[in-house]
Write an enzyme that holds these catalytic residues in place. Structure first.
Site, mmCIF file in Angstrom:
data_model
loop_
_atom_site.group_PDB
_atom_site.id
_atom_site.type_symbol
_atom_site.label_atom_id
_atom_site.label_comp_id
_atom_site.label_asym_id
_atom_site.label_seq_id
_atom_site.Cartn_x
_atom_site.Cartn_y
_atom_site.Cartn_z
ATOM 1 N N ASP A 13 -36.485 -16.042 -19.988
ATOM 2 C CA ASP A 13 -35.965 -16.076 -21.098
ATOM 3 C C ASP A 13 -35.652 -14.601 -21.602
ATOM 4 O OD1 ASP A 13 -34.725 -16.557 -23.475
ATOM 5 O OD2 ASP A 13 -36.642 -17.593 -24.377
ATOM 6 N N ASP A 107 -28.686 -16.141 -22.245
ATOM 7 C CA ASP A 107 -29.986 -15.319 -22.107
ATOM 8 C C ASP A 107 -31.129 -16.230 -21.453
ATOM 9 O OD1 ASP A 107 -30.190 -16.819 -24.274
ATOM 10 O OD2 ASP A 107 -31.246 -15.441 -25.562
ATOM 11 N N GLU A 108 -31.100 -17.498 -20.812
ATOM 12 C CA GLU A 108 -32.229 -18.234 -20.431
ATOM 13 C C GLU A 108 -31.634 -19.044 -19.497
ATOM 14 O OE1 GLU A 108 -34.019 -21.303 -22.673
ATOM 15 O OE2 GLU A 108 -32.531 -20.964 -24.288
#
Length: 364
Positions: A13, A107-108
């Site tokens: 993350d 983003d993860e």
């Protein structure tokens, strides 16, 4: 993968991703409270830097509320094309270690490194190497959670944020879950957590005391999931990109939205994530759907199909805007917005590459 084989899962993350990219590219913003989003009276925060979070500023918060909490807050307009390019860099690093990559958003992502291309036995070491490569290549930090299932890996990645990592080993899973508040569990939102609290369920230990029948009576199909995670059980595999029936994203807002521009701004992150998936996988779609949940939890959807596969981000944005405009005048405030694409098709891309490499001795 045999049923008795314990998986090694990493949840990666990025730390305050959008805001961190802006601080990286604009040195004058470093160390200062930054919000990505609209600074208008009825704007919405899309992302907040850690400096802003210290004042209580959070994503999906109305801009006016954010400014009251942090008068020095600096608003920056989002640059989704930049964020998508950085996301592609990061996923290229993931691909050096495993083909089993399940992106959750820009983003993860989840990575299954039980069998990995580097033949590294320790998932902890792999997470450390990936985080170091991300920092070296993008000047951004990432946090990681390492465990034997996706649920625990997700929880673990929040445990040492920012720029840290945490491991939950197989023998630690149950104890780790027991001590957490149910509101910290992935999949238990604020409304569900409040209902659990009213039922006397405050921690993982409390949740574990409930029967599957009781949880299903109270929470429907989700009850079985809650029963399992209270026992640190999650058998969902990491699923590499594959052609799905639909792809979508949604955002719940801290304050109900009522104005057209706020609705459009609030929907933009979901639109960006849907289009990023299309670009990354080569998937195209014909049916665009906007999902709306009102303040009283009434939920509606509005859809439109194009003659051929969606041609561009501009078309997606245009159709979503028209669908939102068709909702006006709003009967009540909006607490959640989502965008999705269905009737998917693909070209010659081979999606869902099977895992390769030899089996390694387990080492967390």
């Amino acid at each position: 993968m045999g049923e008795n084989l314990i998986r090694k899962i990493i949840h990666l993350d990025m730390d305050a991703f959008y805001a961190s990219v802006e601080q990286r590219d604009r040195p004058e913003l470093r160390g200062r409270p930054v919000a990505v989003g609209g600074a208008r009276e009825r704007g919405v925060v899309a992302a907040a830097s850690y400096e802003a979070r210290q004042y209580g500023v959070r994503s999906a918060m109305p801009s006016t509320t954010a400014l009251r909490k942090c008068p020095e807050l600096i608003f920056v307009s989002p640059r989704f094309e930049v964020y998508k390019e950085v996301s592609r860099q990061i996923r290229a690093i993931f691909a050096e270690y495993t083909p089993l990559i399940e992106p959750v958003s820009l983003d993860e992502a989840y990575l299954d490194v039980t069998n990995n291309l580097k033949e590294v036995a320790s998932a902890t070491q792999i997470a450390r190497e990936i985080r170091a490569k991300i920092l070296a290549e993008t000047q951004l930090t990432a946090s990681a959670g390492i465990s034997y299932n996706k649920f625990l890996a997700k929880l673990a990645s929040d445990y040492r944020k920012p720029n840290g990592q945490f491991v939950v080993r197989p023998e630690q899973g149950l104890q780790f879950v027991e001590g957490l508040a149910v509101g910290q569990f992935h999949g238990v939102g604020p409304v569900t957590a409040a209902k659990m609290n009213r039922l006397g369920i405050f921690t993982g230990a409390d949740l574990r005391l409930q029967t599957a029948e009781f949880l299903q009576q109270q929470f429907g199909k989700a009850g079985q999931y809650y029963f399992a995670i209270a026992r640190a059980e999650d058998h969902r595999p990491v699923v590499a990109d594959r052609l799905r029936k639909s792809v979508g994203s949604e955002t719940t807002f801290a304050q109900d939205l009522t104005e057209l521009q706020d609705l459009l701004d609030g929907l933009q992150p979901a639109i960006a994530e849907v289009w990023e998936y299309c670009q990354r996988t080569g998937v195209l779609g014909r049916t665009i759907t906007v999902k709306v949940k009102f303040a009283d939890f009434q939920q509606i959807t509005r859809s439109r199909s194009t003659v051929g596969p969606l041609a561009s981000l501009a078309v997606l944005e245009h159709v979503c805007r028209e669908l939102v405009e068709g909702l006006l005048p709003l009967p009540k405030g909006v607490r959640l917005l989502g965008a999705s694409l269905s009737n998917l098709s693909t070209g010659e891309q081979a999606l869902g590459t099977p895992p390769g490499g030899r089996q390694l001795t387990l080492a967390f």
